[in-house]
Design a protein around this motif. Structure first.
Motif, PDB file in Angstrom:
ATOM      1  N   MET A   1      -5.409  -3.870  -5.003  1.00  0.00           N
ATOM      2  CA  MET A   1      -4.931  -3.373  -3.717  1.00  0.00           C
ATOM      3  C   MET A   1      -5.874  -3.542  -2.536  1.00  0.00           C
ATOM      4  O   MET A   1      -5.428  -3.423  -1.395  1.00  0.00           O
TER       5      MET A   1
ATOM      6  N   VAL B   1       0.825  -1.213   0.000  1.00  0.00           N
ATOM      7  CA  VAL B   1       0.000   0.000   0.000  1.00  0.00           C
ATOM      8  C   VAL B   1       0.859   1.263   0.000  1.00  0.00           C
ATOM      9  O   VAL B   1       0.583   2.219  -0.740  1.00  0.00           O
TER      10      VAL B   1
ATOM     11  N   THR C   1       1.773   1.125  -4.479  1.00  0.00           N
ATOM     12  CA  THR C   1       0.653   1.914  -5.011  1.00  0.00           C
ATOM     13  C   THR C   1       1.079   3.297  -5.471  1.00  0.00           C
ATOM     14  O   THR C   1       0.745   3.705  -6.594  1.00  0.00           O
TER      15      THR C   1
ATOM     16  N   PHE D   1      -4.846  -3.461   1.368  1.00  0.00           N
ATOM     17  CA  PHE D   1      -5.415  -2.413   2.216  1.00  0.00           C
ATOM     18  C   PHE D   1      -6.160  -3.015   3.403  1.00  0.00           C
ATOM     19  O   PHE D   1      -6.155  -2.443   4.500  1.00  0.00           O
TER      20      PHE D   1
END
Length: 339
Positions: free
Chosen positions: A286, A242, A246, A290
């Motif tokens: 994701m 994350v 990302t 997350f």
């Protein structure tokens, strides 16, 4: 009721409202000395010591309870009654999508691995991504089937670790593909002439090695120390996805998108491809990372949200070959280079 009896009666409320209890205790002793006898003072001191010890024990028990909640086992959590009905439905959808995904990933592995005359940078990454997604589909299919059948609970954890190994490798390959596209747009001459020919193979080996190393450490923590250490390792891996991967994918995708638009107008299919790549990575690949990132911060969600994340991951892995290969303009090149 006397003043001392009134304070004793309301001691629990007063103690928690006044956190500096040692200061209050000293002040109380001074007041009792002025108001009461020596026997009352001794009784009050004994009472204060007992309440302080009881409060400390209660505080330690609360801390242990919070620790147990923080180390919550998310794979076997019982969901509330109003959510328990939807979990088998999600698992059934995952089984259906994983079955179709296995066929799709197997087709792309066969096409890219055995039906091409020449392997280049793009096909190397896509072949490794297809292998990672094939493993992701297989392990997630087994996990969902075991969860529905409610059998072989000891087999779930090895499947979970293998699933996270395939998931980590797939996310890393998506990141590498995005960064490689960005470098190809920013430095087209270097990418065509001076880029080492074995860079794709070396990076693919590093991705598999990193994913295997992290998964191996997680399994060792589980079987050598305790389950809590392995869950912490999973949370750390997902937090890295994350916090590091990302932003890296978002920045590289935006740079590629802006640079392509500044140089020349892009075909509609290519613009759709770049937009879908970013959307599917953020909102479908994701959420699983997350989920464990928020769990690491202390926000524990029901297990149904984990299965929703698994479902989104399945959809992302199913759409990746179509987005990166078909809409990306590689299909015609594949047909021209096919034996």
């Amino acid at each position: 009721m006397s003043f001392c009896q009134l304070l004793r009666h309301h001691w629990n409320q007063l103690y928690w409202l006044l956190p500096f209890h040692w200061t209050i205790s000293a002040t109380w002793r001074g007041g009792i000395c002025c108001l009461g006898t020596k026997q009352q003072l001794q009784n009050t001191n004994i009472f204060i010591k007992c309440m302080i010890e009881r409060s400390h024990l209660s505080l330690m028990e609360n801390r242990k309870q919070n620790a147990r909640e923080l180390w919550n086992v998310t794979f076997y959590d019982d969901v509330p009654a109003y959510l328990s009905f939807h979990e088998p439905v999600l698992q059934s959808l995952i089984i259906f999508i994983c079955t179709a995904g296995l066929v799709e990933a197997g087709f792309f592995i066969w096409s890219l691995g055995f039906c091409l005359k020449k392997v280049n940078m793009v096909t190397t990454y896509f072949l490794n991504l297809a292998v990672a997604e094939f493993g992701l589909f297989a392990f997630l299919l087994v996990l969902a089937a075991l969860s529905i059948a409610e059998c072989a609970p000891k087999l779930k954890m090895p499947v979970v670790y293998l699933l996270f190994f395939a998931y980590t490798a797939a996310v890393y390959f998506l990141t590498v593909i995005s960064v490689e596209r960005c470098l190809g747009v920013l430095f087209p001459i270097w990418n065509r002439t001076k880029r080492p020919t074995r860079t794709s193979s070396i990076l693919s080996f590093l991705v598999w090695s990193t994913a295997g190393f992290l998964s191996g450490i997680t399994m060792c923590f589980h079987y050598v120390w305790s389950y809590h250490h392995s869950v912490t390792m999973i949370r750390i891996i997902c937090s890295g996805n994350v916090l590091i991967l990302t932003p890296l994918v978002v920045v590289s995708s935006l740079i590629s998108f802006i640079d392509n638009f500044s140089r020349k107008p892009l075909p509609k299919m290519l613009r759709t491809n770049q937009s879908l790549r970013l959307i599917f990575f953020i909102f479908f690949a994701m959420p699983l990372s997350f989920f464990y990132f928020m769990d690491w911060l202390g926000y524990t969600f029901p297990a149904m949200f984990m299965w929703i994340s698994f479902l989104l991951t399945c959809i992302n892995s199913t759409m990746n070959p179509l987005i990166h290969y078909v809409l990306g303009g590689q299909w015609k090149r594949w047909k021209s280079g096919r034996t």
